[in-house]
Design a protein around this motif. Structure first.
Motif, mmCIF file in Angstrom:
data_model
loop_
_atom_site.group_PDB
_atom_site.id
_atom_site.type_symbol
_atom_site.label_atom_id
_atom_site.label_comp_id
_atom_site.label_asym_id
_atom_site.label_seq_id
_atom_site.Cartn_x
_atom_site.Cartn_y
_atom_site.Cartn_z
ATOM 1 N N ASN A 186 0.825 -1.207 0.000
ATOM 2 C CA ASN A 186 0.000 0.000 0.000
ATOM 3 C C ASN A 186 0.860 1.257 0.000
ATOM 4 O O ASN A 186 1.935 1.278 0.591
ATOM 5 N N LEU A 187 0.341 2.282 -0.654
ATOM 6 C CA LEU A 187 0.898 3.625 -0.539
ATOM 7 C C LEU A 187 -0.074 4.432 0.305
ATOM 8 O O LEU A 187 -1.276 4.451 0.023
ATOM 9 N N HIS A 188 0.437 5.075 1.351
ATOM 10 C CA HIS A 188 -0.382 5.859 2.264
ATOM 11 C C HIS A 188 0.115 7.296 2.325
ATOM 12 O O HIS A 188 1.290 7.562 2.065
ATOM 13 N N LYS A 189 -0.786 8.170 2.718
ATOM 14 C CA LYS A 189 -0.436 9.574 2.925
ATOM 15 C C LYS A 189 -0.913 10.018 4.292
ATOM 16 O O LYS A 189 -2.039 9.726 4.692
ATOM 17 N N LEU A 190 -0.037 10.713 5.016
ATOM 18 C CA LEU A 190 -0.409 11.435 6.226
ATOM 19 C C LEU A 190 -0.338 12.904 5.877
ATOM 20 O O LEU A 190 0.617 13.345 5.234
ATOM 21 N N SER A 191 -1.353 13.662 6.293
ATOM 22 C CA SER A 191 -1.402 15.074 5.958
ATOM 23 C C SER A 191 -1.745 15.892 7.189
ATOM 24 O O SER A 191 -2.461 15.417 8.072
ATOM 25 N N THR A 192 -1.251 17.109 7.214
ATOM 26 C CA THR A 192 -1.588 18.008 8.316
ATOM 27 C C THR A 192 -3.018 18.529 8.185
ATOM 28 O O THR A 192 -3.567 19.069 9.136
ATOM 29 N N SER A 193 -3.644 18.352 7.025
ATOM 30 C CA SER A 193 -4.980 18.896 6.800
ATOM 31 C C SER A 193 -6.110 17.975 7.266
ATOM 32 O O SER A 193 -7.262 18.378 7.263
ATOM 33 N N TYR A 194 -5.808 16.745 7.673
ATOM 34 C CA TYR A 194 -6.838 15.840 8.191
ATOM 35 C C TYR A 194 -6.181 14.797 9.081
ATOM 36 O O TYR A 194 -4.978 14.585 9.033
ATOM 37 N N ARG A 195 -7.005 14.128 9.864
ATOM 38 C CA ARG A 195 -6.508 13.094 10.777
ATOM 39 C C ARG A 195 -6.463 11.747 10.081
ATOM 40 O O ARG A 195 -7.261 11.466 9.205
ATOM 41 N N GLY A 196 -5.546 10.928 10.524
ATOM 42 C CA GLY A 196 -5.492 9.555 10.055
ATOM 43 C C GLY A 196 -4.681 9.385 8.786
ATOM 44 O O GLY A 196 -4.234 10.341 8.164
ATOM 45 N N ARG A 197 -4.524 8.152 8.431
ATOM 46 C CA ARG A 197 -3.744 7.759 7.260
ATOM 47 C C ARG A 197 -4.690 7.464 6.105
ATOM 48 O O ARG A 197 -5.661 6.736 6.252
ATOM 49 N N LEU A 198 -4.412 8.044 4.957
ATOM 50 C CA LEU A 198 -5.226 7.851 3.767
ATOM 51 C C LEU A 198 -4.520 6.869 2.846
ATOM 52 O O LEU A 198 -3.339 7.054 2.521
ATOM 53 N N THR A 199 -5.216 5.825 2.417
ATOM 54 C CA THR A 199 -4.639 4.880 1.457
ATOM 55 C C THR A 199 -4.795 5.462 0.062
ATOM 56 O O THR A 199 -5.908 5.748 -0.380
ATOM 57 N N LEU A 200 -3.670 5.651 -0.623
ATOM 58 C CA LEU A 200 -3.680 6.178 -1.988
ATOM 59 C C LEU A 200 -3.802 5.063 -3.015
ATOM 60 O O LEU A 200 -4.571 5.170 -3.964
ATOM 61 N N LEU A 201 -3.023 4.005 -2.860
ATOM 62 C CA LEU A 201 -3.014 2.866 -3.790
ATOM 63 C C LEU A 201 -2.803 1.587 -3.000
ATOM 64 O O LEU A 201 -2.084 1.586 -1.996
ATOM 65 N N SER A 202 -3.397 0.485 -3.475
ATOM 66 C CA SER A 202 -3.312 -0.769 -2.736
ATOM 67 C C SER A 202 -3.336 -1.958 -3.697
ATOM 68 O O SER A 202 -4.003 -1.909 -4.734
ATOM 69 N N SER A 203 -2.614 -2.999 -3.347
ATOM 70 C CA SER A 203 -2.675 -4.245 -4.124
ATOM 71 C C SER A 203 -2.475 -5.429 -3.184
ATOM 72 O O SER A 203 -1.981 -5.276 -2.068
ATOM 73 N N MET A 204 -2.878 -6.614 -3.659
ATOM 74 C CA MET A 204 -2.743 -7.824 -2.866
ATOM 75 C C MET A 204 -2.354 -8.979 -3.780
ATOM 76 O O MET A 204 -2.797 -9.051 -4.931
ATOM 77 N N ALA A 205 -1.525 -9.851 -3.257
ATOM 78 C CA ALA A 205 -1.113 -11.063 -3.974
ATOM 79 C C ALA A 205 -1.033 -12.189 -2.947
ATOM 80 O O ALA A 205 -1.249 -11.969 -1.763
ATOM 81 N N SER A 206 -0.721 -13.375 -3.413
ATOM 82 C CA SER A 206 -0.506 -14.481 -2.479
ATOM 83 C C SER A 206 0.752 -15.231 -2.873
ATOM 84 O O SER A 206 1.192 -15.178 -4.027
ATOM 85 N N THR A 207 1.325 -15.913 -1.906
ATOM 86 C CA THR A 207 2.529 -16.694 -2.164
ATOM 87 C C THR A 207 2.177 -17.907 -3.008
ATOM 88 O O THR A 207 1.065 -18.430 -2.933
ATOM 89 N N CYS A 208 3.098 -18.320 -3.838
ATOM 90 C CA CYS A 208 3.039 -19.601 -4.543
ATOM 91 C C CYS A 208 1.768 -19.812 -5.356
ATOM 92 O O CYS A 208 1.093 -20.828 -5.229
ATOM 93 N N GLN A 209 1.445 -18.890 -6.205
ATOM 94 C CA GLN A 209 0.276 -19.046 -7.062
ATOM 95 C C GLN A 209 0.562 -20.119 -8.108
ATOM 96 O O GLN A 209 1.438 -19.961 -8.941
#
Length: 135
Positions: A54-77
């Motif tokens: 995942n790519l996340h952003k923390l900003s001074t303009s809001y609380r919490g961590r915002l997910t910008l981009l996300s992907s998922m895979a698994s081992t040994c496909q």
């Protein structure tokens, strides 16, 4: 969980610092943010694991961590148990970033053991497309 990033050569653009494991913006503007993580192991684990990046952003303009981009895979496909395996996750997109914004590239806790940390396989960075004029 964060991957331990390090600066190599003159890899960072003006107006961006690497602090902790985050790219910190000091000059606001439109930036292309990119990250690639290659997961690898010489054989398949007994239990299949899910690997997120995942790519996340923390900003001074809001609380919490915002997910910008996300992907998922698994081992040994579709691999035999004794065969080596790898999977690559690449993210890249343009974002308007403000002064003080922090960008993180993280993987799931179980995925850290499978990260291939060679520089040509796993990397994280950004470059300015345009910058906001100073006030």
């Amino acid at each position: 969980m964060s991957i331990s990033w390090r600066k190599q050569g003159g890899a960072l653009t003006r107006g961006v610092d690497l602090r902790g494991n985050a790219l910190v913006i000091s000059i606001p503007g439109l930036y292309f943010v990119y990250a690639q993580v290659t997961f690898y192991n010489s054989s398949c684990p007994d239990n299949r694991s899910f690997l997120s990046h995942n790519l996340h952003k923390l900003s001074t303009s809001y609380r919490g961590r915002l997910t910008l981009l996300s992907s998922m895979a698994s081992t040994c496909q579709d691999k035999h148990h004794a065969d080596p395996w790898f999977d690559t996750s690449y993210h890249g997109a343009a974002f308007k970033l403000a002064k003080g914004d922090q960008i993180f590239s993280v993987v799931s806790p179980g995925a850290v053991a499978y990260v291939n940390s060679e520089a040509e396989n796993t990397y994280f960075g950004l470059f300015a497309l345009s910058r906001s004029p100073p006030p």
